[in-house]
Design a protein around this motif. Structure first.
Motif, PDB file in Angstrom:
ATOM      1  N   UNK A  96       1.005  -1.122  -0.043  1.00 20.67           N
ATOM      2  CA  UNK A  96       0.146   0.110  -0.197  1.00 20.67           C
ATOM      3  C   UNK A  96       0.911   1.280   0.081  1.00 20.67           C
ATOM      4  N   UNK A  97       0.505   2.123  -0.551  1.00 16.58           N
ATOM      5  CA  UNK A  97       1.248   3.463  -0.715  1.00 16.58           C
ATOM      6  C   UNK A  97       0.458   4.667  -1.275  1.00 16.58           C
ATOM      7  N   UNK A  98       0.877   5.986  -1.095  1.00 22.29           N
ATOM      8  CA  UNK A  98       0.400   6.944  -1.761  1.00 22.29           C
ATOM      9  C   UNK A  98       0.239   6.990  -3.052  1.00 22.29           C
ATOM     10  N   UNK A 221      -8.319  19.731  -1.264  1.00 24.52           N
ATOM     11  CA  UNK A 221      -8.121  18.337  -1.709  1.00 24.52           C
ATOM     12  C   UNK A 221      -7.817  17.170  -0.837  1.00 24.52           C
ATOM     13  N   UNK A 222      -8.215  16.003  -1.048  1.00 23.59           N
ATOM     14  CA  UNK A 222      -7.515  15.008  -0.340  1.00 23.59           C
ATOM     15  C   UNK A 222      -7.011  13.899  -1.322  1.00 23.59           C
ATOM     16  N   UNK A 223      -6.918  14.127  -2.595  1.00 21.71           N
ATOM     17  CA  UNK A 223      -6.554  13.341  -3.260  1.00 21.71           C
ATOM     18  C   UNK A 223      -5.460  13.865  -4.468  1.00 21.71           C
ATOM     19  N   UNK A 224      -4.505  12.927  -4.679  1.00 22.96           N
ATOM     20  CA  UNK A 224      -3.147  13.429  -5.286  1.00 22.96           C
ATOM     21  C   UNK A 224      -3.434  13.972  -6.730  1.00 22.96           C
ATOM     22  N   UNK A 225      -4.370  13.280  -7.492  1.00 24.84           N
ATOM     23  CA  UNK A 225      -4.716  13.432  -8.780  1.00 24.84           C
ATOM     24  C   UNK A 225      -5.472  14.864  -8.810  1.00 24.84           C
ATOM     25  N   UNK A 239       2.529  23.295  -3.454  1.00 28.99           N
ATOM     26  CA  UNK A 239       3.747  22.872  -3.049  1.00 28.99           C
ATOM     27  C   UNK A 239       3.656  21.206  -2.855  1.00 28.99           C
ATOM     28  N   UNK A 240       4.364  20.664  -4.017  1.00 24.25           N
ATOM     29  CA  UNK A 240       4.175  19.255  -4.367  1.00 24.25           C
ATOM     30  C   UNK A 240       5.340  18.567  -4.323  1.00 24.25           C
TER      31      UNK A 240
END
Length: 301
Positions: A96-98, A221-225, A239-240
């Motif tokens: 499992x990973x981000x 947001x709570x999603x990387x995409x 800031x990514x």
């Protein structure tokens, strides 16, 4: 002498057709082996072998016992080999990973891992929320940032650089920030983390000290995409993680800002349940991921 050892001796006698040759192959004294077979027959209540001066022949009951013994000993050997720490990695591995780590760092390099360990089948869960490893049946997990207290074993494996950027559309409308003070006049695409749904602060290192900045949100947001796409749409400053945004900076879809400021890298760790009983599957994945992040950090230097 236990039953399994007696079965091994019996199988050896049948395979070699001789007590003497069987004893030599097992590095045993012939009388001890012969006595074990006699006791085995006594315990079973049947005759397994006919003994002649030249050769040992198997009785009908002995043939049946031989077939079942070979199958049982093979099954036991397979089980012990499967759980041996020295066995080649094989079978299923659940990790499992981000999402951002999976898409930007791990998946592009996976062909190398699968080529090294063709016996493994990976099940990769990608999420921007931390799942319970035990409850979800996850073998190991990659995590970003400071970890909550946990019964899991956490192995730090590297760092990932953070970069500040914005879309040309945003900069054309609101200008490009040059200092921390300038950020007061800008809005961000913020990221929501944790069960408490907290907004992740922007983090810089100024004169050796960590400085957290709470940016005003244009969108959170709570999603990387969604986080990346909001930035590309010009909604706010980001800031990514550099691996996730670098291709968009290279293409001109995003512009790096605040280059004179030092961001604090994100710590990367890998979690697994028990260091002492680490399976071969988990061990090789942990080692491979650590190697991958070492190479990333070396390239950055």
């Amino acid at each position: 002498m236990n039953m399994l050892e007696a079965m091994e001796m019996f199988v050896a006698v049948v395979d070699h057709g001789s007590y003497t040759k069987a004893a030599e192959s097992m590095r045993l004294h012939r009388p001890a082996l012969s006595k074990t077979i006699q006791n085995l027959e006594k315990d079973l209540g049947v005759q397994l072998l006919h003994r002649t001066t030249r050769r040992v022949n198997v009785t009908p009951d002995g043939e049946l016992f031989y077939d079942r013994s070979v199958q049982l000993l093979t099954d036991i050997s397979d089980v012990l080999e499967w759980f041996s720490p020295n066995r080649p990695p094989k079978g299923k591995l659940r990790v499992d990973m981000p999402t951002v780590v999976a898409n930007a760092i791990i998946i592009p390099k996976l062909p190398d891992f699968l080529e090294r360990y063709p016996g493994l089948e990976l099940f990769i869960g990608t999420s921007d929320h931390q799942n319970d490893l035990i409850a979800s049946g996850i073998d190991c997990a990659i995590r970003l940032g400071v970890l909550d207290d946990s019964s899991m074993i956490a192995k730090p494996i590297g760092q990932v650089e953070l970069v500040n950027c914005a879309a040309p559309k945003y900069i054309a409308q609101r200008g490009s920030p040059a200092t921390i003070e300038d950020l007061r006049n800008h809005v961000a695409v913020n990221f929501i983390v944790g069960h408490r749904r907290q907004i992740m602060p922007w983090r810089f290192r100024v004169d050796g000290e960590l400085v957290d900045i709470k940016m005003k949100s244009a969108v959170a947001v709570d999603n990387a995409g969604s986080f990346l796409h909001c930035g590309l749409a010009g909604i706010g400053v980001l800031q990514g993680l550099r691996p996730a945004v670098q291709e968009h900076i290279d293409s001109g879809a995003l512009v790096e800002v605040l280059k004179n400021l030092h961001t604090e890298p994100k710590q990367v760790s890998i979690l697994f349940p028990d260091r002492r009983n680490l399976s071969p599957n988990v061990r090789v994945f942990v080692e491979w991921v650590a190697e991958l992040f070492r190479s990333l950090n070396t390239q950055k230097k």
